[in-house]
Scaffold this motif. Structure first.
Motif, mmCIF file in Angstrom:
data_model
loop_
_atom_site.group_PDB
_atom_site.id
_atom_site.type_symbol
_atom_site.label_atom_id
_atom_site.label_comp_id
_atom_site.label_asym_id
_atom_site.label_seq_id
_atom_site.Cartn_x
_atom_site.Cartn_y
_atom_site.Cartn_z
ATOM 1 N N GLN A 109 26.089 44.820 45.141
ATOM 2 C CA GLN A 109 27.010 45.421 44.182
ATOM 3 C C GLN A 109 27.311 46.882 44.501
ATOM 4 O O GLN A 109 28.019 47.548 43.754
ATOM 5 C CB GLN A 109 26.430 45.280 42.773
ATOM 6 N N ARG A 110 26.845 47.368 45.618
ATOM 7 C CA ARG A 110 27.006 48.788 45.918
ATOM 8 C C ARG A 110 28.466 49.202 46.092
ATOM 9 O O ARG A 110 28.819 50.351 45.865
ATOM 10 C CB ARG A 110 26.166 49.193 47.120
ATOM 11 N N HIS A 111 29.348 48.283 46.460
ATOM 12 C CA HIS A 111 30.765 48.627 46.626
ATOM 13 C C HIS A 111 31.478 48.847 45.295
ATOM 14 O O HIS A 111 32.609 49.323 45.260
ATOM 15 C CB HIS A 111 31.485 47.557 47.444
ATOM 16 N N PHE A 112 30.812 48.572 44.180
ATOM 17 C CA PHE A 112 31.423 48.743 42.863
ATOM 18 C C PHE A 112 31.481 50.205 42.427
ATOM 19 O O PHE A 112 32.257 50.548 41.547
ATOM 20 C CB PHE A 112 30.650 47.945 41.809
ATOM 21 N N ARG A 113 30.682 51.055 43.023
ATOM 22 C CA ARG A 113 30.560 52.419 42.510
ATOM 23 C C ARG A 113 31.861 53.209 42.592
ATOM 24 O O ARG A 113 32.270 53.826 41.626
ATOM 25 C CB ARG A 113 29.461 53.177 43.232
ATOM 26 N N ASP A 114 32.487 53.246 43.703
ATOM 27 C CA ASP A 114 33.657 54.104 43.880
ATOM 28 C C ASP A 114 34.981 53.349 43.821
ATOM 29 O O ASP A 114 36.018 53.909 44.130
ATOM 30 C CB ASP A 114 33.549 54.852 45.214
ATOM 31 N N LYS A 115 34.924 52.122 43.401
ATOM 32 C CA LYS A 115 36.124 51.293 43.361
ATOM 33 C C LYS A 115 36.798 51.396 41.997
ATOM 34 O O LYS A 115 36.132 51.448 40.972
ATOM 35 C CB LYS A 115 35.743 49.835 43.641
ATOM 36 N N GLN A 116 38.123 51.416 42.012
ATOM 37 C CA GLN A 116 38.881 51.382 40.759
ATOM 38 C C GLN A 116 39.064 49.936 40.320
ATOM 39 O O GLN A 116 39.325 49.063 41.137
ATOM 40 C CB GLN A 116 40.265 51.996 40.944
ATOM 41 N N PHE A 117 38.918 49.720 39.031
ATOM 42 C CA PHE A 117 39.131 48.404 38.440
ATOM 43 C C PHE A 117 40.217 48.559 37.373
ATOM 44 O O PHE A 117 39.936 48.714 36.190
ATOM 45 C CB PHE A 117 37.824 47.861 37.847
ATOM 46 N N LEU A 118 41.464 48.556 37.839
ATOM 47 C CA LEU A 118 42.596 48.845 36.981
ATOM 48 C C LEU A 118 42.769 47.845 35.852
ATOM 49 O O LEU A 118 43.319 48.166 34.803
ATOM 50 C CB LEU A 118 43.881 48.906 37.814
ATOM 51 N N HIS A 119 42.292 46.621 36.054
ATOM 52 C CA HIS A 119 42.507 45.562 35.070
ATOM 53 C C HIS A 119 41.274 45.270 34.210
ATOM 54 O O HIS A 119 41.248 44.262 33.514
ATOM 55 C CB HIS A 119 42.931 44.271 35.772
ATOM 56 N N PHE A 120 40.269 46.135 34.239
ATOM 57 C CA PHE A 120 39.015 45.843 33.553
ATOM 58 C C PHE A 120 39.219 45.476 32.078
ATOM 59 O O PHE A 120 38.663 44.497 31.597
ATOM 60 C CB PHE A 120 38.038 47.011 33.685
ATOM 61 N N ASN A 121 40.004 46.258 31.362
ATOM 62 C CA ASN A 121 40.198 45.985 29.930
ATOM 63 C C ASN A 121 40.928 44.663 29.702
ATOM 64 O O ASN A 121 40.624 43.944 28.749
ATOM 65 C CB ASN A 121 40.947 47.133 29.255
ATOM 66 N N ARG A 122 41.865 44.336 30.567
ATOM 67 C CA ARG A 122 42.576 43.070 30.434
ATOM 68 C C ARG A 122 41.652 41.907 30.782
ATOM 69 O O ARG A 122 41.724 40.847 30.163
ATOM 70 C CB ARG A 122 43.824 43.084 31.313
ATOM 71 N N TRP A 123 40.773 42.114 31.773
ATOM 72 C CA TRP A 123 39.777 41.081 32.091
ATOM 73 C C TRP A 123 38.886 40.845 30.882
ATOM 74 O O TRP A 123 38.560 39.710 30.551
ATOM 75 C CB TRP A 123 38.912 41.496 33.263
ATOM 76 N N ALA A 124 38.466 41.937 30.248
ATOM 77 C CA ALA A 124 37.591 41.810 29.081
ATOM 78 C C ALA A 124 38.270 40.968 28.012
ATOM 79 O O ALA A 124 37.631 40.110 27.397
ATOM 80 C CB ALA A 124 37.225 43.189 28.539
ATOM 81 N N TYR A 125 39.540 41.179 27.805
ATOM 82 C CA TYR A 125 40.275 40.414 26.796
ATOM 83 C C TYR A 125 40.278 38.923 27.140
ATOM 84 O O TYR A 125 40.110 38.079 26.263
ATOM 85 C CB TYR A 125 41.710 40.940 26.691
ATOM 86 N N CYS A 126 40.444 38.609 28.406
ATOM 87 C CA CYS A 126 40.526 37.208 28.830
ATOM 88 C C CYS A 126 39.160 36.535 28.970
ATOM 89 O O CYS A 126 39.036 35.340 28.721
ATOM 90 C CB CYS A 126 41.268 37.105 30.162
ATOM 91 N N PHE A 127 38.150 37.293 29.365
ATOM 92 C CA PHE A 127 36.873 36.675 29.738
ATOM 93 C C PHE A 127 35.713 36.976 28.809
ATOM 94 O O PHE A 127 34.647 36.383 28.956
ATOM 95 C CB PHE A 127 36.478 37.088 31.157
ATOM 96 N N VAL A 128 35.873 37.871 27.861
ATOM 97 C CA VAL A 128 34.722 38.290 27.051
ATOM 98 C C VAL A 128 34.110 37.138 26.276
ATOM 99 O O VAL A 128 32.897 37.073 26.117
ATOM 100 C CB VAL A 128 35.097 39.468 26.108
ATOM 101 N N SER A 129 34.919 36.199 25.822
ATOM 102 C CA SER A 129 34.355 35.070 25.066
ATOM 103 C C SER A 129 33.946 33.913 25.967
ATOM 104 O O SER A 129 33.454 32.906 25.503
ATOM 105 C CB SER A 129 35.373 34.566 24.033
ATOM 106 N N ASP A 130 34.155 34.083 27.265
ATOM 107 C CA ASP A 130 33.860 33.015 28.229
ATOM 108 C C ASP A 130 32.439 33.169 28.759
ATOM 109 O O ASP A 130 32.211 33.347 29.935
ATOM 110 C CB ASP A 130 34.872 33.073 29.375
ATOM 111 N N GLU A 131 31.469 33.142 27.862
ATOM 112 C CA GLU A 131 30.065 33.289 28.240
ATOM 113 C C GLU A 131 29.423 31.913 28.320
ATOM 114 O O GLU A 131 28.983 31.363 27.340
ATOM 115 C CB GLU A 131 29.319 34.166 27.237
ATOM 116 N N ASN A 132 29.413 31.347 29.514
ATOM 117 C CA ASN A 132 28.848 29.997 29.714
ATOM 118 C C ASN A 132 27.354 30.063 29.859
ATOM 119 O O ASN A 132 26.787 30.858 30.451
ATOM 120 C CB ASN A 132 29.445 29.340 30.941
#
Length: 132
Positions: A109-132
């Motif tokens: 997961q080390r590549h996550f530190r300096d990477k931009q995640f422009l869609h994070f909030n939209r992902w949260a909206y789509c996937f937050v309830s998808d806890e399998n």
């Protein structure tokens, strides 16, 4: 997994269409996942927007799996003490000492530190309830 290079416009359109399916409320299962037929709907929408794009269900499924995986990893990181989120840059915020300790146990997961995640909030909206 089907590898495909997506343009920003294609990604944005796919995520907009996925968000629309969430808004409709009829495409999700009781556990928050998506019903199998959602891929056909998204494929048709992408065909309308990008008729020569060659985007098919396999590409869409792979992209959504990647987004979901990245979202879950980021969400878990943000629950870790010392991790924060910079909403202006859409990046993780963490001090070097905490990060260095974290990546000893989570080296993939080390590549996550300096990477931009422009869609994070939209992902949260789509996937937050998808806890399998």
């Amino acid at each position: 997994m089907a590898h495909r290079r997506w343009s920003e416009g294609e990604e944005d359109t796919l995520l907009t269409n996925l968000t629309s399916l969430v808004d409709q409320g009829v495409w999700q299962t009781n556990n928050g996942g998506f019903k199998p037929s959602y891929l056909g709907v998204l494929t048709n929408e992408m065909l309308v927007s990008f008729p020569r794009g060659g985007i098919n269900e396999i590409h869409i499924e792979a992209k959504i799996k990647k987004w979901k995986s990245d979202y879950r990893i980021l969400d878990a990181m943000l629950r870790h003490p010392g991790f924060g989120w910079n909403p202006n840059e859409n990046k993780l915020v963490v001090e070097d000492e905490i990060w260095n300790e974290f990546v000893q146990d989570h080296r993939f997961q080390r590549h996550f530190r300096d990477k931009q995640f422009l869609h994070f909030n939209r992902w949260a909206y789509c996937f937050v309830s998808d806890e399998n």
